[in-house]
Design an enzyme around this catalytic site. Structure first.
Site, PDB file in Angstrom:
ATOM      1  N   LYS A  49       0.836  -1.209   0.000  1.00 53.70           N
ATOM      2  CA  LYS A  49       0.000   0.000   0.000  1.00 53.70           C
ATOM      3  C   LYS A  49       0.866   1.252   0.000  1.00 53.70           C
ATOM      4  CE  LYS A  49      -3.768  -2.479   2.179  1.00 53.70           C
ATOM      5  NZ  LYS A  49      -4.402  -2.930   3.424  1.00 53.70           N
ATOM      6  N   GLN A  93      -4.132  -1.309   9.717  1.00 51.05           N
ATOM      7  CA  GLN A  93      -4.026  -2.658   9.145  1.00 51.05           C
ATOM      8  C   GLN A  93      -4.543  -3.689  10.145  1.00 51.05           C
ATOM      9  OE1 GLN A  93      -3.051  -3.362   5.877  1.00 51.05           O
ATOM     10  NE2 GLN A  93      -3.794  -5.396   6.379  1.00 51.05           N
ATOM     11  N   ASP A 116     -10.929   3.290   4.395  1.00 49.04           N
ATOM     12  CA  ASP A 116     -11.237   1.856   4.355  1.00 49.04           C
ATOM     13  C   ASP A 116     -12.755   1.625   4.390  1.00 49.04           C
ATOM     14  OD1 ASP A 116      -9.369  -0.087   3.917  1.00 49.04           O
ATOM     15  OD2 ASP A 116      -8.641  -0.157   5.989  1.00 49.04           O
TER      16      ASP A 116
END
Ligand code: NDP
Length: 279
Positions: A49, A93, A116
């Site tokens: 990412k 994460q 997200d």
């Protein structure tokens, strides 16, 4: 034999299409990626990412915290990135170490920086059919379907798995695109019978080769979200791809299908966040 849906190619095009939008911003989009502990898969995902963000010229912050980090300490980190004006998108994460309350952490991210799409405000907007930030994996699946020329309206889609990250938002997006959706889970009975009626199947179960080739209806579209590492180190999806390819009309490979799209959609969500925040 099924047509292979090339996620790497669509992801590359998606990122390329962001470049003029990035250039039009008054400053580079900013993303903060927070990782706690030493989970090897998380390290790989975060690396991919941040590498993609770097290539697109984002301002990026990788915050790696010790596995012993407390809830209060992690919350303070989230508060700091929420308050940082140069950061448009925040990603924590998952999974977090067991002693941390993931839900409380995700709820603490400012909804306008929740690239997200896991915050209850963004989940609620999606459930009302007016999406703002949509979880990256299901969003990427929609883009793959669109790019493959697969029509969704009126089709029967069976989504296997109901997590907040993949299955549930996937079902909502397909329903918004006017599919008739069945959301299957571990208590679902007669899954093969459901798949026999499916035009589109999305497998997000987390079990290697769970969907058998003979379950797949002739000509249907099979999207494999699963990423499972076998004992020999190889990566496989939730679908028995070789067998399913004989019946499916279209299929995504693992790796190289949905995975690259998840990262591309994270970049797109961050650019959108930057556009909102700098408008
Ligand atoms: P979760 O473990 O959160 O959810 C799995 C879902 O599968 C649950 O809803 C569960 O049902 C359902 N399930 C389990 N067993 C069965 C069964 N026998 N029949 C039908 N349904 C079943 O996983 P995630 O949604 O987070 O991830 C799913 C997969 O996708 C994993 O392999 C993960 O690694 C991968 N993934 C891939 C991404 C990518 O970028 N490609 C991104 C995110 C995830 P119940 O709710 O009843 O327990």
């Amino acid at each position: 034999m099924a047509v292979n849906i090339n996620g790497r190619l669509v992801a590359k095009d998606t990122c390329q299409a962001l470049r003029p939008r990035i250039a039009a911003l008054p400053r580079p989009p900013g993303i903060a990626v927070v990782r706690v502990g030493e989970d090897p898969a998380s390290k790989v995902y975060v690396g991919r990412k941040t590498q993609r963000a770097e290539r697109l010229g984002f301002h990026h912050k990788e915050i790696h915290l010790d596995v012993e980090t407390s809830q209060v300490e992690l919350e303070a980190v989230i508060d700091a990135v929420n308050a940082d004006d140069l950061i448009d998108g925040i990603l924590v994460q998952l999974p977090l170490p067991d002693h941390l309350d993931s839900t409380a952490i995700l709820d603490r991210i400012a909804p306008e920086k929740d690239v997200d799409g896991f915050h209850p405000v963004n989940a609620g907007l999606l459930s009302q059919g007016r999406p703002r930030f949509v979880p990256c994996t299901p969003c990427g699946v929609m883009k793959l379907l669109e790019r493959s020329g697969v029509s969704i309206e009126g089709k029967h889609a069976v989504v296997i798995g109901r997590s907040n990250i993949v299955g549930r938002p996937m079902a909502m997006l397909l329903e918004k695109a006017n599919a008739t959706v069945t959301l299957a889970h571990s208590r679902t009975r007669n899954l093969p019978d459901l798949l026999a009626q499916a035009d589109i199947v999305v497998a997000a179960v987390g079990r290697p080769h769970f969907v058998k080739g003979e379950w797949v209806r002739k000509g249907s579209v099979v999207i494999d979200v699963g990423i499972n590492r076998l004992d020999d180190g190889s990566l496989v999806g939730d679908v028995d791809t070789d067998a399913a390819s004989k019946n499916a009309g279209w299929i995504t490979p693992v790796p190289g299908g949905v995975g690259p799209m998840t990262i591309a959609m994270l970049m797109e969500n961050t650019v959108r966040a930057a556009e909102f925040r700098t408008a």
